[in-house]
Design a protein around this motif. Structure first.
Motif, PDB file in Angstrom:
ATOM      1  N   LEU A  85     -32.783-105.396   6.942  1.00 19.75           N
ATOM      2  CA  LEU A  85     -33.111-104.473   8.036  1.00 19.75           C
ATOM      3  C   LEU A  85     -34.422-103.744   7.737  1.00 19.75           C
ATOM      4  CD1 LEU A  85     -31.365-103.731  10.532  1.00 19.75           C
ATOM      5  CD2 LEU A  85     -30.637-101.706   9.281  1.00 19.75           C
ATOM      6  N   SER A 127     -22.654 -87.626  13.216  1.00 23.24           N
ATOM      7  CA  SER A 127     -24.088 -87.882  13.269  1.00 23.24           C
ATOM      8  C   SER A 127     -24.469 -89.176  12.548  1.00 23.24           C
ATOM      9  CB  SER A 127     -24.850 -86.716  12.647  1.00 23.24           C
ATOM     10  OG  SER A 127     -24.423 -86.534  11.338  1.00 23.24           O
ATOM     11  N   TYR A 128     -23.653 -89.586  11.535  1.00 24.92           N
ATOM     12  CA  TYR A 128     -23.991 -90.811  10.807  1.00 24.92           C
ATOM     13  C   TYR A 128     -23.869 -92.055  11.695  1.00 24.92           C
ATOM     14  CZ  TYR A 128     -18.983 -91.574  10.508  1.00 24.92           C
ATOM     15  OH  TYR A 128     -17.668 -91.774  10.818  1.00 24.92           O
ATOM     16  N   GLY A 184     -25.165 -92.050  14.583  1.00 24.32           N
ATOM     17  CA  GLY A 184     -26.301 -91.944  15.494  1.00 24.32           C
ATOM     18  C   GLY A 184     -25.855 -91.177  16.718  1.00 24.32           C
ATOM     19  N   GLY A 185     -26.769 -90.368  17.269  1.00 26.45           N
ATOM     20  CA  GLY A 185     -26.437 -89.692  18.521  1.00 26.45           C
ATOM     21  C   GLY A 185     -25.939 -88.287  18.361  1.00 26.45           C
ATOM     22  N   GLY A 186     -26.347 -87.585  17.293  1.00 28.06           N
ATOM     23  CA  GLY A 186     -26.046 -86.171  17.154  1.00 28.06           C
ATOM     24  C   GLY A 186     -24.663 -85.911  16.633  1.00 28.06           C
ATOM     25  N   ILE A 198     -27.473 -86.594   5.944  1.00 29.70           N
ATOM     26  CA  ILE A 198     -26.675 -86.377   7.165  1.00 29.70           C
ATOM     27  C   ILE A 198     -27.169 -85.117   7.870  1.00 29.70           C
ATOM     28  CG2 ILE A 198     -24.345 -85.815   8.005  1.00 29.70           C
ATOM     29  CD1 ILE A 198     -23.264 -87.656   5.793  1.00 29.70           C
ATOM     30  N   VAL A 200     -30.421 -85.825   9.598  1.00 27.77           N
ATOM     31  CA  VAL A 200     -30.243 -86.567  10.862  1.00 27.77           C
ATOM     32  C   VAL A 200     -29.823 -85.608  11.980  1.00 27.77           C
ATOM     33  CG1 VAL A 200     -28.802 -88.308  11.997  1.00 27.77           C
ATOM     34  CG2 VAL A 200     -29.806 -88.794   9.776  1.00 27.77           C
ATOM     35  N   ASN A 201     -28.974 -84.642  11.637  1.00 30.75           N
ATOM     36  CA  ASN A 201     -28.566 -83.652  12.640  1.00 30.75           C
ATOM     37  C   ASN A 201     -29.761 -82.866  13.157  1.00 30.75           C
ATOM     38  OD1 ASN A 201     -25.809 -84.038  12.875  1.00 30.75           O
ATOM     39  ND2 ASN A 201     -25.425 -82.941  10.970  1.00 30.75           N
ATOM     40  N   VAL A 254     -30.756 -98.068   6.358  1.00 26.49           N
ATOM     41  CA  VAL A 254     -29.603 -97.506   7.077  1.00 26.49           C
ATOM     42  C   VAL A 254     -30.002 -96.180   7.729  1.00 26.49           C
ATOM     43  CG1 VAL A 254     -27.210 -96.755   6.861  1.00 26.49           C
ATOM     44  CG2 VAL A 254     -28.039 -98.646   5.464  1.00 26.49           C
ATOM     45  N   LEU A 283     -32.913 -95.455   8.699  1.00 29.75           N
ATOM     46  CA  LEU A 283     -33.769 -95.859   9.818  1.00 29.75           C
ATOM     47  C   LEU A 283     -32.915 -96.151  11.051  1.00 29.75           C
ATOM     48  CD1 LEU A 283     -36.555 -97.409  10.858  1.00 29.75           C
ATOM     49  CD2 LEU A 283     -35.186 -99.389  10.292  1.00 29.75           C
ATOM     50  N   SER A 284     -31.890 -96.960  10.849  1.00 30.09           N
ATOM     51  CA  SER A 284     -31.050 -97.383  11.958  1.00 30.09           C
ATOM     52  C   SER A 284     -30.346 -96.185  12.604  1.00 30.09           C
ATOM     53  CB  SER A 284     -30.053 -98.391  11.399  1.00 30.09           C
ATOM     54  OG  SER A 284     -29.236 -98.838  12.373  1.00 30.09           O
ATOM     55  N   VAL A 285     -29.790 -95.306  11.749  1.00 26.68           N
ATOM     56  CA  VAL A 285     -29.088 -94.120  12.262  1.00 26.68           C
ATOM     57  C   VAL A 285     -30.085 -93.199  12.992  1.00 26.68           C
ATOM     58  CG1 VAL A 285     -27.825 -92.042  11.579  1.00 26.68           C
ATOM     59  CG2 VAL A 285     -27.274 -94.216  10.519  1.00 26.68           C
ATOM     60  N   GLU A 292     -30.815 -94.493  16.459  1.00 29.73           N
ATOM     61  CA  GLU A 292     -29.704 -94.229  17.385  1.00 29.73           C
ATOM     62  C   GLU A 292     -29.666 -92.760  17.787  1.00 29.73           C
ATOM     63  OE1 GLU A 292     -27.471 -96.274  18.872  1.00 29.73           O
ATOM     64  OE2 GLU A 292     -28.812 -97.827  18.140  1.00 29.73           O
ATOM     65  N   THR A 293     -29.876 -91.882  16.795  1.00 27.99           N
ATOM     66  CA  THR A 293     -29.839 -90.443  17.062  1.00 27.99           C
ATOM     67  C   THR A 293     -30.940 -90.057  18.037  1.00 27.99           C
ATOM     68  OG1 THR A 293     -29.005 -90.065  14.843  1.00 27.99           O
ATOM     69  CG2 THR A 293     -29.982 -88.171  15.930  1.00 27.99           C
ATOM     70  N   ALA A 344     -30.176 -91.290  21.536  1.00 29.66           N
ATOM     71  CA  ALA A 344     -29.170 -90.457  22.205  1.00 29.66           C
ATOM     72  C   ALA A 344     -29.789 -89.137  22.677  1.00 29.66           C
ATOM     73  CB  ALA A 344     -28.020 -90.193  21.255  1.00 29.66           C
ATOM     74  N   GLU A 394     -29.929 -87.721  26.409  1.00 26.71           N
ATOM     75  CA  GLU A 394     -29.377 -86.395  26.754  1.00 26.71           C
ATOM     76  C   GLU A 394     -30.408 -85.540  27.484  1.00 26.71           C
ATOM     77  OE1 GLU A 394     -27.799 -84.322  23.353  1.00 26.71           O
ATOM     78  OE2 GLU A 394     -26.527 -86.038  22.878  1.00 26.71           O
ATOM     79  N   ASP A 447     -39.908 -98.139  18.022  1.00 28.72           N
ATOM     80  CA  ASP A 447     -40.948 -98.357  17.010  1.00 28.72           C
ATOM     81  C   ASP A 447     -41.519 -97.050  16.463  1.00 28.72           C
ATOM     82  OD1 ASP A 447     -40.620-101.021  17.222  1.00 28.72           O
ATOM     83  OD2 ASP A 447     -42.283-101.336  18.619  1.00 28.72           O
ATOM     84  N   VAL A 491     -39.728 -94.900  15.126  1.00 33.28           N
ATOM     85  CA  VAL A 491     -38.935 -94.629  13.920  1.00 33.28           C
ATOM     86  C   VAL A 491     -39.140 -95.843  13.021  1.00 33.28           C
ATOM     87  CG1 VAL A 491     -36.659 -94.037  13.035  1.00 33.28           C
ATOM     88  CG2 VAL A 491     -37.217 -93.558  15.416  1.00 33.28           C
ATOM     89  N   SER A 534     -26.845 -78.055  10.666  1.00 35.44           N
ATOM     90  CA  SER A 534     -26.071 -78.802  11.672  1.00 35.44           C
ATOM     91  C   SER A 534     -25.295 -77.830  12.542  1.00 35.44           C
ATOM     92  CB  SER A 534     -25.046 -79.715  11.012  1.00 35.44           C
ATOM     93  OG  SER A 534     -25.642 -80.575  10.136  1.00 35.44           O
ATOM     94  N   SER A 551     -26.220 -76.807  16.410  1.00 35.05           N
ATOM     95  CA  SER A 551     -25.303 -77.285  17.455  1.00 35.05           C
ATOM     96  C   SER A 551     -24.511 -76.128  18.058  1.00 35.05           C
ATOM     97  CB  SER A 551     -24.334 -78.320  16.884  1.00 35.05           C
ATOM     98  OG  SER A 551     -23.468 -77.701  15.971  1.00 35.05           O
TER      99      SER A 551
END
Lengths: 218, 276, 438
Positions: free
Chosen positions: A52, A211-212, A214-216, C255, C258-259, C283, C285-287, C290-291, C294, C298, C308, C310, C390, C394
């Motif tokens: 990846l 969050s892990y 993806g998407g908050g 984690i 990412v939040n 990994v 990168l992938s998360v 997606e974050t 999303a 939203e 691209d 990210v 986080s 939130s």
């Protein structure tokens, strides 16, 4: 779709989280072999994640070259370097790609003479940056900053032989600083970090923290 | 004048740091080195072992930190082989095999070692801490073959190794998170072996609590740690030579910090006088 | 649990052996001088020096106990016997094993007369004061014809303990037997389990409370500054660069990062500001992709999301640092947000970033890197503030609850630390310390 992207990962996280906890407290052979299988699978997944990363890296640089963005020539060098290294890895000093890496050959030469030198150079730049940053920012603006500054000077001198040559005070005071105030601060942070780890693990196991995926957080 | 000193060009600082490092190295100045307690503790762990005992050495550093890590790898392996200990080397960083191979080749030439009997090199396995978990459960499953493709079960040294518990000492030479986040929680804490580590200087203060708790049996921090170990084994090497350069560099940084503060206070005093 | 194991040890009286019996059983123990009651062989002459050894009571132990080693996955039997305070320091105990009471016995372990005391293995035997008067040994394998053989679970093994001193060896009078088996719970981790349950209970309890009433947490300056940095980037029409630390998705700091990224991405989507995210791990990168996706959905701007933006800048520490520094110099982002666990590259990134004039906000739980960030960044989230981010961003009750739970846990630890220090210092009572160690 939601089942695959949300529900199933949460169920897997719960099941494997609990198995991890059980594996820690149960020494029985069956629990341990389950843990062994999990560790093996983790290694397999980890190895696949390199693919990846490789895709992302090559794609990024390819896009930069294609769009001729500023500095695209560096991207070209990155891709060419990758290709050259890959050729030598596959060639494997004449042994081919399906045997263990040869003890010598082009790959080893490139690694020893280019990779090691470039990476060491990057690391050594730190010495220059630390000196510059220390000069510009390390000021005794407040009493607390003054204490920090004095401690830093003592440790810098106490950790090298010249400190002992100047005075026996430096290594003794350095030992004290590292073993008392430094240790106290590190322990405080370690306790907080560990509690944070417990809380986050619980949140992940029980599906509160998402969050892990993806998407908050929710 | 003081304003100018405060706004000194970064390149002047860089040039002086360069001279302070290059000068002592070129001049070959050497300074006496006194070992610290944590390095002595690491040395003592090796001294406690008997000839024939097996040490697992994990190479967890990359090319960037080689100048800092290689001298300590060399000194500790030299100590191990001098005491007739057996060494099983593994790599947990993808870049490490080339670096480990280099130091093992040096040792083989120096001590006339026999591969598979006196030492074995298992190479790199991806998976970070999960490799440690795997080794704890079944060493042969974690490393079924050595770096050169020989079966682990065929080598005299590794044939009888079942898990991490079979090692008399584990040494991690690390430039990343492997000591604190991999070996201690997933290895030492779980399997209870004697654990010694060598790391870069910047990581060392982070690891002091583990010395106190007994989870680490000894620690070498950076070039200074390596130089102290060289002193203990009575064989001066590149770390000892490098300490004069490091001493001078530290001194230059201390002088810069003091100069910066003098200039800062002088400017502040002038400004407050002008205001009043 | 341990009591059961001790009861399971069966102690058999060992008939007085003759030298002929020894030979028949394949036992290689030389005849001991002077103990005529034990051995029927003619005694060799006693040297003056050996007489001294004999006077030092080198009798083999009688009260030997064998049992399955507790807290393990099987394949191990433990033997214990009382310490003989009068035995010579040079004497050794030899433990012999066989798979039948009639032998042949093979020596599996040697224990010095002053070594292997039960008090040295608190994880196995606890911390009773009388443990220093007993020896122990764990037997996991023995040398057989085909090499080292591990003990088999469920099979009965027989042991006796001999004493070897300068004058020779004396065969043990008693034979004990035991079977090894895998245990279902590691008793030495009971304290760990109790602490784990207490902290988990606190955290879950506070999450429950947070659902019913509003919980407040203090202001975190670094996070308040995020909006200021994003606003400035929007005004300048320049991108924002989000830099992940070096650890993977298994790290709490990642984690948390990412939040924070989710929140930043939502704002940049709303402000229509470019956001670039660099990661060192596939990994992560992938998360992150997606974050970010999303967050853009939203914010009602799914069209503005470009995967691209990210990317992996390098998987090696300094390749990553070099690549990110290059982006900082070439693209001149208005804001650098560095979140996660950083190593030596922290100063390289932050120092280079500071020369570009960008607003820099960093957050890390890497204790050794905090000084570098504090000196070169405008705002720094220190240690746990990163985790709190986080919940803070939130405002979600369950997250706030878990944060309060952590505080509760910390309060307990602080109280125990103070109490333990007082008890140890003034009363010399260390049991509280032992509760926190295996």
């Amino acid at each position: 779709m939601i089942f695959l992207s949300r529900t199933l990962p949460l169920v897997i996280a719960f099941a494997f989280g609990m198995l991890g906890v059980i594996g820690y407290y149960v020494p029985h052979g069956d629990a341990q072999s389950l843990e062994r299988e999990m560790a093996l699978w983790m290694r397999i997944v980890f190895a696949f994640s390199y693919l990846l990363g490789l895709y992302s890296l090559l794609n990024l640089h390819w896009q930069r070259i294609r769009q001729r963005v500023a500095g695209w020539a560096y991207s070209l060098i990155a891709i060419l370097s990758f290709a050259v290294m890959m050729v030598f890895v596959v060639y494997n000093d004449g042994l081919g790609p399906f045997t263990a890496q040869a003890e010598a050959g082009g790959y080893k030469w490139l690694f020893d003479n280019i990779q090691v030198s470039c990476a060491s150079t990057m690391f050594s730049i730190l010495a220059f940056f630390i000196a510059s940053a220390a000069y510009r920012t390390f000021r005794a603006r407040t009493p607390e900053a003054a204490v920090l500054l004095i401690a830093a000077v003592i440790v810098m001198l106490g950790r090298v032989p010249i400190g002992r040559e100047l005075s026996d005070f430096f290594p003794i005071a350095t030992d004290w600083l590292l073993n008392v105030p430094n240790l106290a601060a590190k322990r405080g942070i370690l306790l907080g970090v560990s509690l944070g780890a417990i809380a986050t693990s619980l949140r992940i196991i029980f599906g509160i923290e998402r969050s892990y995926l993806g998407g908050g957080a929710e | 004048m003081m304003h100018k000193l405060l706004a000194i060009d970064r390149r002047i600082i860089f040039a002086l740091v360069f001279l302070s490092v290059a000068g002592p190295l070129l001049a070959g100045i050497s300074l006496p080195i006194t070992p610290t307690n944590e390095v002595k503790a690491a040395y003592d762990q090796f001294e406690k072992l008997d000839a024939g005992d097996i040490v697992l050495v994990s190479f967890s550093y990359g090319a960037s930190t080689q100048p800092e890590m290689l001298p300590m790898s060399r000194a500790m392996l030299r100590h191990a082989f001098r005491r007739d200990l057996k060494v099983v080397a593994i790599c947990l960083w993808p870049e490490a095999p080339g670096l480990a191979q280099q130091v093992l080749e040096e040792m083989t030439a120096e001590f006339d070692l026999e591969y598979g009997v006196d030492y074995a090199f298992m190479g790199y396995k991806p998976g970070n801490f999960s490799v440690i978990l795997n080794m704890g459960q079944d060493f042969h499953s974690a490393f079924p073959q050595d770096q050169w493709g020989a079966e682990t079960g065929d080598l005299d040294l590794t044939r009888g190794l079942r898990s991490l518990r079979d090692f008399d000492l584990v040494l991690d030479l690390a430039a990343g998170d492997s000591i604190e986040f991999w070996w201690i929680p997933y290895g030492q804490e779980k399997y209870g072996f004697t654990f010694v580590a060598g790391c870069t200087a910047v990581m060392a203060p982070d690891l002091y609590p583990f010395l106190d708790s007994g989870q680490l049996g000894g620690l070498l921090g950076g070039l200074a740690g390596a130089a102290e170990y060289e002193t203990l084994i009575d064989r001066r090497g590149s770390a000892s030579t490098g300490m004069s350069a490091q001493s001078m560099a530290h001194l230059v940084i201390v002088v810069f910090v003091l100069m910066g503060n003098i200039a800062y206070f002088a400017v502040r005093r002038t400004s407050s006088e002008q205001r009043s | 649990m341990r009591a059961k194991n001790w009861l399971s040890a069966l102690v058999l009286a060992w008939p007085l052996a003759s030298a002929a019996e020894n030979a028949e059983q394949g036992i290689d123990i030389p005849a001991a001088p002077g103990i005529g009651t034990l051995l029927a062989d003619p005694l060799p002459p006693i040297e003056e020096q050996e007489l001294g050894e004999l006077l030092a009571h080198p009798e083999p132990p009688i009260k030997v106990q064998a049992f399955d080693t507790p807290n393990d996955d099987g394949g191990s039997i433990t033997l214990t016997w009382p310490r003989n305070p009068q035995i010579s320091e040079n004497a050794m105990y030899q433990v012999a094993i066989a798979d039948s009471p009639s032998g042949p016995f093979r020596v599996v372990a040697e224990v010095a007369a002053t070594g292997n005391l039960m008090s040295e293995a608190p994880a196995l035997f606890g911390r009773r004061a009388d443990l220093e008067n007993h020896h122990y040994v764990n037997v996991e394998e023995f040398a057989a014809a085909g090499g080292k053989t591990p003990l088999e679970d469920g099979k009965t093994y027989y042991f006796h303990i001999d004493v070897r001193s300068a004058g020779g060896a004396i065969r043990g009078k008693v034979i004990v037997n035991a079977e090894s088996k895998g245990n279902f719970f590691n008793n030495s981790k009971i304290n760990n389990l109790v602490l784990c349950l207490v902290f988990s209970g606190l955290i879950m309890g506070y999450i429950g409370i947070a659902r019913r009433r509003e919980l407040k947490i203090r202001r975190i300056a670094g996070l308040e500054a995020l909006d200021e940095a994003l606003g400035r980037a929007t005004e300048m029409g320049k991108p924002v660069l989000f830099i992940h630390g070096l650890r993977g998705m298994d790290a709490i700091s990642t984690i948390a990062a990412v939040n924070i990224l989710g929140r930043v991405a939502r704002r940049t989507a709303e402000y229509d500001t470019a956001l670039r995210v660099v990661a060192p791990d596939p990994v992560v990168l992938s998360v992150s992709q997606e974050t970010m996706k999303a967050s853009y959905v939203e914010a009602g701007r799914p069209d503005a999301f470009n995967p691209d933006h990210v990317f992996i800048a390098g998987t090696d520490q300094f390749s990553y640092a070099a690549a990110v520094e290059g982006i900082m110099i070439r693209d001149r982002p208005a804001a650098h947000i560095m979140m996660g666990y950083f190593y030596a590259e922290s100063l390289l990134l932050a120092e280079t970033g500071s020369t570009t004039g960008a607003i820099q906000i960093a957050g890390t739980d890497a204790f050794t890197q905090l000084p570098f960030f504090v000196t070169t960044c405008d705002y720094t989230l220190l240690g746990e503030e990163l985790y709190a981010a986080s919940a803070y961003l939130s405002g979600e009750p369950r997250m706030l609850g878990s944060l309060k739970g952590q505080d509760g846990g910390k309060a307990i630890l602080l109280a125990v630390l103070v109490l333990g220090t007082l008890l140890e210092t003034f009363l010399g009572w260390s049991q509280l310390t032992h509760f926190f160690t295996p």
